[in-house]
Design a protein around this motif. Structure first.
Motif, mmCIF file in Angstrom:
data_model
loop_
_atom_site.group_PDB
_atom_site.id
_atom_site.type_symbol
_atom_site.label_atom_id
_atom_site.label_comp_id
_atom_site.label_asym_id
_atom_site.label_seq_id
_atom_site.Cartn_x
_atom_site.Cartn_y
_atom_site.Cartn_z
ATOM 1 N N VAL A 31 0.844 -1.206 0.000
ATOM 2 C CA VAL A 31 0.000 0.000 0.000
ATOM 3 C C VAL A 31 0.869 1.242 0.000
ATOM 4 N N HIS A 39 0.932 2.964 -3.927
ATOM 5 C CA HIS A 39 -0.167 3.916 -4.116
ATOM 6 C C HIS A 39 0.218 5.128 -4.971
ATOM 7 N N CYS A 81 -2.675 -4.501 -3.984
ATOM 8 C CA CYS A 81 -1.655 -4.705 -2.953
ATOM 9 C C CYS A 81 -1.733 -6.105 -2.354
#
Length: 409
Positions: free
Chosen positions: A346, A350, A384
């Motif tokens: 994550v 991202h 993820c």
């Protein structure tokens, strides 16, 4: 403020003990907070601006990450008592996903979806590449190819310091280390970013020397005798401290405060395991917290959101970590465990999803639109999980197999 690296052990520790489940889950929450912090810049800029006056999710996540790393990383090294196992664990934990992230970044650049950061073009390819391979680019004044990579530089500096202290048997002196770092930061609080080495001999030379010293320090754990290994690991620790103090993108007070926060996590670990009195640990943690908050008021221009936001975010990070310690032995909710497992993905991926969103959906400027923010999270989290399942988890297992084979010889 771009955020840290979530580096857990799943660190090797999580796999062996559910006792750290809450801290790992907290890391997952912090990773999502970082992702949302960056996503609001794209989708809800007005809400972001209003929130930042009071609370900075990015800074909160950074400090939570660093506290947890400080709590877990030295314990991982000391449990095995073997620096080579420690570095193998770190390498197989970080570099596989890092490689995937860099590969995606290159694909986005080649296909024209998103260009590399313009500042990188000022550096020759070898310098830019080596600085990122060492993960020290933020301390070598080379722009981060992915914005969140800056925290990896401080994680790596922490690893080098921990390994150096371990090799001379000073690793239990966590209280003195945290106190020394935060005091040094306070004494150097009048300095802006120094970039001494880069300014003196140039980035290519500094990157080359850093690469050689790090190769010497890490490689010594595998190939040299005790005396040379001790010298090499100490050289790595000195290098890390010098770069944080004299060559970082951040001001010396900021970089040293980060390291002090990490070693505060170590102090609290030692208190929990009876190696330090709780009164001493509380005094150390309270002093570091007070000084870091004070630094935010002394340097308002270097705090995203301003001193009030800095203070609330720092205090909230301390409370969150404290809560994680209190409930350590309680059962972790399944959703939180899953979030913790994917925290590194994550955190690292991202910004790449946001780059694709930028090129396809675009940004909201005139008004806030929370719907694409929600869609962003709904897209990000499954991606993820896939990268954790098929990249992180198998490579962590491979690292454990290598260390087990080496130990059995």
């Amino acid at each position: 403020m771009n955020l840290p690296v979530p580096l857990s052990d799943h660190h090797g520790v999580h796999e062996k003990s559910s006792r750290l489940g809450w801290l790992d889950g907290l890391r997952g929450v912090a990773a999502v907070a970082v992702a949302v912090h960056h996503a609001t810049f794209v989708y809800t800029p007005h809400a972001r601006e209003a929130l930042l006056q009071w609370f900075n999710p990015g800074f909160w996540g950074v400090m939570v990450f660093f506290l947890i790393s400080g709590y877990i990383i030295p314990a991982s090294l000391e449990r095995h008592g073997d620096v080579s196992r420690f570095w193998t664990s770190r390498i197989f934990r970080i570099y596989p996903l890092w490689t995937v992230g860099v590969a995606v970044l290159v694909v986005l650049a080649v296909t024209g979806i998103s260009q590399l950061r313009g500042e990188l073009h000022r550096f020759d390819p070898v310098t830019a590449t080596l600085s990122h391979v060492t993960m020290m680019q933020d301390l070598l004044t080379v722009p981060n190819a992915i914005n969140v990579l800056w925290t990896l530089s401080y994680e790596m500096a922490f690893y080098l310091l921990v390994a150096g202290l371990f090799t001379i048997r000073w690793h239990r002196r966590s209280v003195g280390t945290a106190a020394s770092l935060i005091t040094a930061g306070l004494l150097l609080s009048f300095l802006s970013p120094v970039t001494f080495f880069t300014g003196t001999i140039g980035a290519p030379a500094v990157v080359a020397v850093t690469t050689l010293i790090m190769a010497f320090a890490i490689g010594s754990a595998y190939f040299t005798g005790p005396k040379l290994r001790r010298t090499a690991l100490l050289a790595g620790a000195v290098l890390a401290l010098m770069l944080v103090t004299l060559n970082g993108r951040l001001s010396p007070w900021f970089g040293l405060s980060i390291l002090a926060v990490m070693f505060t996590g170590t102090v609290l670990y030692r208190a929990e395991h009876g190696q330090v009195h709780w009164q001493t640990a509380a005094l150390t943690a309270g002093s570091v917290l007070l000084i870091v908050v004070t630094q935010g008021w002394l340097h308002p221009d270097e705090t995203e959101g301003g001193p009030i936001s800095w203070t609330i975010s720092m205090l909230s990070a301390a409370v969150a970590f404290g809560f994680g310690m209190v409930v350590l032995r309680r059962r972790t909710p399944k959703w939180l465990s899953l979030l913790g497992l994917t925290s590194f993905s994550v955190y690292l991926l991202h910004p790449l999803v946001l780059k694709v969103s930028d090129a396809t959906v675009g940004r909201w400027r005139e008004y806030d639109n929370p719907i694409p923010l929600i869609v962003f999270l709904l897209v990000l989290l499954p991606i993820c999980w896939v990268t954790y399942r098929y990249v992180e988890k198998p490579m962590q297992q491979k690292g454990r197999e290598i260390t087990q084979r080496a130990a059995s010889r």
